[in-house]
Design a protein around this motif. Structure first.
Motif, short mmCIF file in Angstrom:
data_model
loop_
_atom_site.label_atom_id
_atom_site.label_comp_id
_atom_site.label_asym_id
_atom_site.label_seq_id
_atom_site.Cartn_x
_atom_site.Cartn_y
_atom_site.Cartn_z
N PHE A 1 -43.37 115.73 -17.55
CA PHE A 1 -43.07 115.58 -16.12
C PHE A 1 -43.49 116.82 -15.35
CE2 PHE A 1 -39.15 112.62 -16.77
CZ PHE A 1 -39.99 111.64 -17.28
N GLU B 1 -52.75 113.71 -15.17
CA GLU B 1 -51.46 113.07 -14.89
C GLU B 1 -51.50 111.60 -15.31
OE1 GLU B 1 -48.52 114.26 -13.92
OE2 GLU B 1 -49.40 116.27 -14.03
N ASP B 2 -52.62 110.94 -15.04
CA ASP B 2 -52.73 109.53 -15.42
C ASP B 2 -52.74 109.34 -16.93
OD1 ASP B 2 -52.52 108.16 -13.13
OD2 ASP B 2 -54.66 107.79 -12.84
N ALA C 1 -49.27 109.65 -18.12
CA ALA C 1 -48.51 108.43 -17.82
C ALA C 1 -48.86 107.34 -18.84
CB ALA C 1 -48.81 107.96 -16.40
N ALA C 2 -50.16 107.23 -19.16
CA ALA C 2 -50.60 106.21 -20.12
C ALA C 2 -50.01 106.49 -21.50
CB ALA C 2 -52.12 106.20 -20.18
N ARG D 1 -47.16 107.94 -22.06
CA ARG D 1 -45.74 107.62 -22.03
C ARG D 1 -45.50 106.11 -22.13
NH1 ARG D 1 -45.34 111.84 -17.91
NH2 ARG D 1 -45.68 110.29 -16.27
N ALA D 2 -46.39 105.32 -21.49
CA ALA D 2 -46.16 103.88 -21.41
C ALA D 2 -46.03 103.27 -22.81
CB ALA D 2 -47.30 103.21 -20.65
N PHE E 1 -36.92 106.85 -21.40
CA PHE E 1 -36.11 107.82 -20.66
C PHE E 1 -34.78 107.22 -20.26
CE2 PHE E 1 -40.52 108.69 -19.88
CZ PHE E 1 -40.61 110.04 -20.14
N ALA F 1 -40.73 97.66 -16.92
CA ALA F 1 -41.09 98.67 -17.93
C ALA F 1 -41.94 98.04 -19.03
CB ALA F 1 -39.83 99.29 -18.52
N GLU G 1 -43.83 95.36 -18.80
CA GLU G 1 -45.17 95.00 -18.29
C GLU G 1 -46.06 96.21 -18.14
OE1 GLU G 1 -44.84 92.48 -14.86
OE2 GLU G 1 -44.50 90.73 -16.14
N LEU G 2 -45.47 97.33 -17.70
CA LEU G 2 -46.27 98.55 -17.58
C LEU G 2 -46.74 99.01 -18.96
CD1 LEU G 2 -44.32 100.52 -14.82
CD2 LEU G 2 -46.66 99.68 -14.67
#
Lengths: 836, 223
Positions: free
Chosen positions: B57, B77-78, B81-82, B84-85, B90, B110, B112-113
């Motif tokens: 983060f 950053e992207d 994020a990818a 983490r998905a 969290f 969550a 679907e992401l």
């Protein structure tokens, strides 16, 4: 569940429960303002065009010195246009045994007039009414002067050429009378076109002016004009000119141009106000979505996904707001149209689709322009704020916000404005205003942060404003833009509109006198003075043909526009003046001065110069009574055509026209009740021709009066929209403030103390915004008056008082009222709401 | 066994009115798959900062973090994020459910992401496991604090993450709800074999982990 499902779902929920309704409301108000003003100005604008078509008796007129071929009539009829033929020429009628009278004959087809109304009466003093058709075969109608000069009674016989006619009616109003001022010199005789041949007066040598009047749908007229242009390109239209509303007649055109500018300004004001409100609402929307964006980011959503979803969400809200705005805009203009139609005694045409499209594009473009920057910023939200609340609140770059807002405003202003010059100036003032408000706000709030004195409540308010300088500056911009728009309306409505309305004073001349010989000049002036008739004096007039331009012979056929061809080929009325005539202003170069040499200088009217391609320093040669007279153009002048003073396209420097055949021209105002004075003048100076332009003057005055009224209607509406948007702006900015108030209330702060704090905060914001707005509206007023409306502008102290005082009190009270619910409800309500 | 998350010489400093403030100072830290580690310490000791850095983060001033074998310092950053998905879960102290979505929709989002197909079916299952089968259509504001945190647990575990970061998950709850949420957290972790980094100042909760790291003034004391 699809991605779109999430957007719809969130949007639906947000519309139910959150401040997003404020954003929708802001867009709706903006679009309502834009579309209702758009609808209204569109309808009024078209009504005005129709009204001005009345004074041409048609929408489009073809003119020629020879018979207009039948093809032109046939084409018009194929396109479904209404057609009427008119022929005019000077002639003489014989009355009784030996009396002859010079008349201006008009032979008109039965459909004449196609626009406007021909009014007649049975007797000179009789009630006027509209005839079903023109004079029947064997009859003729005459205007009041013909009846007076011939001293005939109804039913008397007059002879025109080989034809005897019975004089039956008095022409009270002829819509297209005064197309050329000098035509007014002779009384009018109107006969039916069917009788013209029998008079035997129309031969190849006769000086007949042929006109073909056309009227119909805009589309058909456009098609006809395009067809005519093609004919012209092929050289088939020799001697035929086409003329639409506003192509000729500078006095009327000037009045209509100014009307369009005023209405355009009213519309632009609405755009400015709306932009300010949307910027605030979009900022709040983005702030509200910050946590949502952070959570989605933590769950793995990419920046593109976030941008896509929030942008889609924003645009969906823009659509909802826009649709609401379109509906209310339509309803709003309906009411206004009804009121205006009654007041103006005109039937407004039904609304067109254009304002709907304008509203739709405005709503979406404004939302994007003012709302995109915070949405783009959302993409880069720090997920850390989910753990540490204080870390990295959403920050929108004020530079990008300002640039986006300016870009959006530029697009809208240029698209919405009917006047390019107006748009450019409004935009320039807007950019300076935004930069001024952002800069002024930044300095002011930076100063506030340093304040460490005063009672605790005051200190708290000041420092809290300082800490929230970002949102406060944004609010300041919104308030400032809103107040400025309202002040500008005040300035324009009161000052400029008054200047315009009075530009044709009751003293405006309604009679012109020509052919005054040099020896009669003093006597004529003294006669006017004795009769106590207001006059600007007599002006010398020398007739000359434009011969050479910078030494090259002028070929009128070489000009592309018919107007230029006509102007270049006809004789000019040149004048001589020592001083710049009243009401004229120099736009380029300088007025004649002895220092530049007394000989060989011309001052040219700027519109004429532009049409004929004349620039400062050019040498013009005129042929006057067989001799060439040359001079250099040393100044270009702007002339207020709708002042009805004597004006000239070309003025020579003193000395240039000495010993050239000169007559004098003058104008004077003759009250209707003093007709006897005119008769006396004519008797005293039989060679002088006096003619009445009262009807033309009346028409221009009528248009000005109507448009003034309409503009005031439009301004009232923009004013209401402005007030509404200011209220929305207060509510939008209230989020942080109300939260703080709830906390303070929970801590035991008294209601009075909180009210004072709130009032103080809004008073400060309002007065600073008002001060800056007053400054910029005065600046804008000056610029608009000078560059766009060409009117004098003297702003009173009221702008400053209303700006600062009204801004402080208005926004103070609105802010207080908007926040009352928090002060009235228990703090827990607000705090729970914030938690949710 | 390779650690699932490793921090090397992690330092985080910020500018404060009195000069530079060092929140973390050369911290070394690692967690192996399936391990549960509690991070405890007084307020301001740097616990939450460490958690934010480990989850990607925030960006360290110095040092590095390797999460699931990837050096976070080299990722955009992207890309973070990818990463983490679907792999990282969290749970926050303030729940951070999306207020405009129902309990079911929060969990489905969550999934679907993370690219999970039949997300709704899986979401229903996991919400049933946390005892909220009867609250699927409720919005966060219609749920109690304990229920909201159970939705957050369902959201976190729905994607079967390899590691879960939990920041004071019971900090906003009264004792009984806190106990229920803690039980669910540890039960789900046990069933899924998910590694856990748990930031808490609750000693009882900390002792339920395999290992406890105590933080003090930006340092991690050896356990």
């Amino acid at each position: 569940m699809s991605r779109n499902y999430w957007v719809w779902r969130r949007l639906y929920r947000d519309l139910q429960v959150s401040e997003l309704r404020v954003l929708v409301l802001a867009v709706a108000i903006a679009v309502t303002a834009v579309t209702s003003v758009g609808f209204f100005t569109d309808r009024v604008g078209r009504a005005m065009t129709l009204r001005s078509a009345e004074v041409m008796a048609a929408d489009v007129v073809l003119r020629s010195r020879s018979l207009i071929p039948a093809d032109y009539v046939t084409k018009a009829k194929i396109l479904g246009l209404d057609v009427a033929e008119v022929r005019e020429f000077p002639s003489v009628i014989v009355v009784g045994e030996d009396m002859t009278l010079l008349v201006s004959v008009k032979a008109a087809g039965s459909a004449y007039p196609l626009r406007g109304a021909l009014m007649i009466a049975d007797q000179p003093e009789g009630e006027s009414y509209s005839p079903g058709s023109g004079p029947v075969a064997g009859t003729a109608w005459g205007d009041a002067r013909l009846w007076a000069q011939s001293q005939l009674a109804r039913g008397a016989t007059i002879t025109l050429g080989h034809l005897d006619l019975t004089l039956t009616q008095v022409i009270k109003r002829e819509p297209d009378r005064g197309q050329f001022l000098f035509d007014l010199a002779a009384p009018r005789l109107l006969i039916g076109l069917q009788d013209l041949g029998a008079t035997g007066l129309v031969t190849e040598a006769s000086r007949v002016r042929y006109r073909l009047l056309l009227a119909g749908s805009a589309q058909a007229l456009d098609t006809y004009r395009r067809w005519f242009t093609r004919q012209q390109a092929e050289g088939l239209t020799e001697g035929i000119e086409i003329e639409g509303v506003g192509d000729e007649r500078p006095a009327l055109q000037s009045a209509l141009d100014r009307a369009a500018s005023y209405l355009g300004l009213a519309s632009l004001s609405a755009v400015i106000i709306a932009g300010a409100a949307i910027a605030l609402a979009a900022q709040l929307y983005a702030r509200r979505q910050t946590d949502v964006a952070a959570v989605m980011r933590a769950l793995g959503a990419s920046q593109a996904t976030l941008l896509q979803e929030f942008l889609l969400g924003l645009m969906l809200m823009a659509c909802v707001g826009t649709l609401i705005g379109l509906v209310f805009g339509y309803l709003g203009q309906g009411g206004l149209g009804y009121l205006a139609g009654r007041a103006l005694a005109v039937e407004l045409p039904s609304p067109s689709v254009r304002p709907v499209l304008a509203g739709l594009i405005s709503g979406l473009l404004m939302t994007l322009g003012f709302g995109l920057a915070p949405i783009v910023a959302l993409r880069k939200v720090s997920v850390m704020r989910l753990i540490r609340r204080e870390s990295s609140a959403l920050t929108t770059s004020s530079v990008s916000l300002t640039l986006m807002a300016i870009a959006a405003t530029t697009g809208l202003v240029f698209w919405q404005a009917r006047d390019g010059v107006l748009a450019m100036w409004v935009l320039a003032v807007m950019i300076v205003l935004i930069l001024g408000l952002v800069g002024g706000g930044w300095l002011f709030f930076a100063g506030l942060r340093k304040i460490r004195f005063g009672p605790s409540a005051t200190r708290y308010v000041l420092s809290s404003l300082g800490r929230r300088s970002g949102i406060a500056t944004l609010q300041l911009c919104a308030f400032g833009a809103g107040i400025m728009a309202l002040l500008l309306l005040m300035v324009i409505r009161v000052d400029l509109l008054d200047s315009w309305s009075t530009s044709i004073s009751p003293q405006a001349p309604n009679h012109f006198a020509i052919n005054i010989q040099p020896l009669q000049r003093a006597a004529f002036e003294s006669a006017l003075e004795t009769a106590n008739l207001a006059s600007q004096g007599l002006f010398p007039m020398v007739r000359g043909r434009w011969e050479k331009h910078n030494g090259m012979r002028v070929d009128h056929a070489a000009f592309s526009s018919p107007r230029a061809q006509r102007l270049a080929s006809r004789e000019f009325n040149l004048s001589v003046a020592e001083a710049l005539p009243e009401g004229n202003t120099i736009t380029r170069g300088s007025w004649f001065s002895p220092a530049k040499g007394r000989a060989g200088q011309w001052s040219v009217e700027e519109g004429l110069a532009e049409t004929l391609g004349i620039v400062l320093g050019d040498v013009l040669t005129f042929r006057i009574a067989g001799e060439e007279v040359s001079g250099a153009v040393t100044s270009l002048r702007r002339v207020v055509w709708d002042s009805f003073q004597v004006n000239f396209f070309v003025i020579a420097s003193p000395g240039l026209l000495v010993d050239r055949p000169t007559t004098y021209i003058g104008s004077f105002a003759l009250p209707p009740a003093r007709g006897a004075v005119l008769a006396g003048l004519i008797r005293q100076f039989p060679g002088v021709t006096v003619f009445d332009v009262g009807m033309l003057l009346e028409q221009v005055q009528e248009i000005i009066d109507q448009v003034s009224l309409v503009v005031q209607y439009v301004f009232v509406f923009t004013l209401l929209a402005g007030i509404t948007v200011l209220i929305a702006a207060v509510q939008v900015g209230a989020h942080d403030r109300l939260t703080e108030m709830a906390i303070l209330r929970a801590l035991g702060a008294g209601r009075r103390r909180l009210e004072w704090g709130l009032l103080l905060e809004f008073l400060i914001l309002g007065s600073i915004a008002g001060l800056l707005a007053a400054l910029f509206s005065v600046l804008a007023g000056h610029i608009l008056a000078r560059e766009v409306f060409d009117l004098p502008f003297e702003p009173g102290i009221a702008v400053w008082l209303v700006g600062i005082g009204g801004g402080a009190l208005g926004i103070g009270l609105v802010g207080l009222v908007a926040s009352r619910s928090v002060l009235r409800n228990p703090p827990l309500t607000r705090l729970q709401w914030i938690q949710s | 066994m390779d650690p699932i998350v490793v921090a090397n010489k992690l330092t985080r400093q910020v500018n404060a009115p009195d000069g530079v403030l060092r929140i973390l100072d050369n911290v070394d830290f690692s967690v192996i798959p399936g391990e549960a580690v509690a991070v405890t310490g007084a307020s301001g000791s740097g616990k939450s900062t460490l958690l934010g850095l480990l989850a990607g983060f925030d960006v360290p001033t110095r040092g590095s973090v390797h999460l699931l074998g990837q050096d976070l310092g080299t990722l955009s950053e992207d890309a973070k994020a990818a990463l983490r998905a679907g792999n990282v879960g969290f749970v926050f102290q303030s729940f951070h459910l999306l207020p405009s979505l129902t309990a079911l929709e929060n969990v489905v989002l969550a999934l679907e992401l993370a690219g999970v197909v039949q997300a709704e079916e899986r979401a229903r299952e996991i919400l049933d496991e946390v005892g909220l089968a009867h609250r699927l259509r409720h919005f966060p504001r219609q749920l109690s604090g304990g229920e909201q945190q159970r939705v957050a647990l369902a959201r976190a575990f729905a994607v079967s993450p390899q590691i879960l970061f939990a920041d004071e998950p019971t900090g906003n709850l009264e004792q009984e709800s806190g106990r229920q949420v803690a039980d669910m957290l540890f039960n789900l972790r046990r069933d899924t074999g998910t590694a856990l980094v748990l930031v808490t100042h609750d000693e009882t909760l900390a002792t339920r982990c395999d290992r406890v790291c105590r933080m003090s003034n930006g340092w991690v004391a050896p356990s």
